[in-house]
Enzyme design. Sequence first.
Site, mmCIF file in Angstrom:
data_model
loop_
_atom_site.group_PDB
_atom_site.id
_atom_site.type_symbol
_atom_site.label_atom_id
_atom_site.label_comp_id
_atom_site.label_asym_id
_atom_site.label_seq_id
_atom_site.Cartn_x
_atom_site.Cartn_y
_atom_site.Cartn_z
ATOM 1 N N GLN A 78 0.833 -1.199 0.000
ATOM 2 C CA GLN A 78 0.000 0.000 0.000
ATOM 3 C C GLN A 78 0.872 1.255 0.000
ATOM 4 O O GLN A 78 1.258 1.761 1.057
ATOM 5 C CB GLN A 78 -0.941 0.002 1.204
ATOM 6 C CG GLN A 78 -1.871 1.172 1.163
ATOM 7 C CD GLN A 78 -3.210 0.881 1.772
ATOM 8 O OE1 GLN A 78 -3.444 -0.166 2.341
ATOM 9 N NE2 GLN A 78 -4.109 1.824 1.641
ATOM 10 N N PHE A 79 1.150 1.767 -1.195
ATOM 11 C CA PHE A 79 2.004 2.950 -1.329
ATOM 12 C C PHE A 79 1.376 4.183 -0.697
ATOM 13 O O PHE A 79 2.081 5.121 -0.327
ATOM 14 C CB PHE A 79 2.357 3.213 -2.792
ATOM 15 C CG PHE A 79 1.240 3.781 -3.620
ATOM 16 C CD1 PHE A 79 1.115 5.152 -3.780
ATOM 17 C CD2 PHE A 79 0.311 2.947 -4.237
ATOM 18 C CE1 PHE A 79 0.094 5.690 -4.543
ATOM 19 C CE2 PHE A 79 -0.712 3.467 -5.002
ATOM 20 C CZ PHE A 79 -0.829 4.842 -5.161
ATOM 21 N N THR A 80 0.061 4.194 -0.529
ATOM 22 C CA THR A 80 -0.607 5.378 0.019
ATOM 23 C C THR A 80 -0.252 5.635 1.479
ATOM 24 O O THR A 80 -0.571 6.706 2.002
ATOM 25 C CB THR A 80 -2.140 5.289 -0.144
ATOM 26 O OG1 THR A 80 -2.614 4.133 0.542
ATOM 27 C CG2 THR A 80 -2.529 5.218 -1.616
#
Length: 150
Positions: A78-80
């Site tokens: 999850q890059f967010t």
Amino acid sequence: MRAVLQRVTQASCTVNGNITGQIEAGFLVLLGIEDADNIEDLDWLAQKIVNMRVFSDENDLMNKALADVDGDILLISQFTLFASTKKGNRPGFTRAARPDVAIPLYEKMIEKLASLTGKKIQTGIFGADMKIALVNDGPTTILIDTKNKE
């Protein structure tokens, strides 16, 4: 690296209508990777995840680790987790690692967690539009950042 651990009674990941990973009791781990992350961060974080004592003992105290409850892991990239929200209302993701850096570290994290737990690690699909379903137990949610290990 940042990880959000959610203690769950069940969790699953679906991509295009197909379940790519699912678990019963254990951790849903959302993993964010930035360009500055390395193998030392990965090893430290993996140890933290498998040894985090947030499962209830016989006295209903958070005193047991994943292995103590025979728990599983669903690991989702999850890059967010590295969203910058300082300016405006649209987050920026410049701190998040590009796929050429993030994918190898994500794959190494899968291997490391499997080695430490002796179990198959359930996953999503890197970069896919994933639908995550979970029942958060507690709710218990823990944020771990490798930049805060000192």
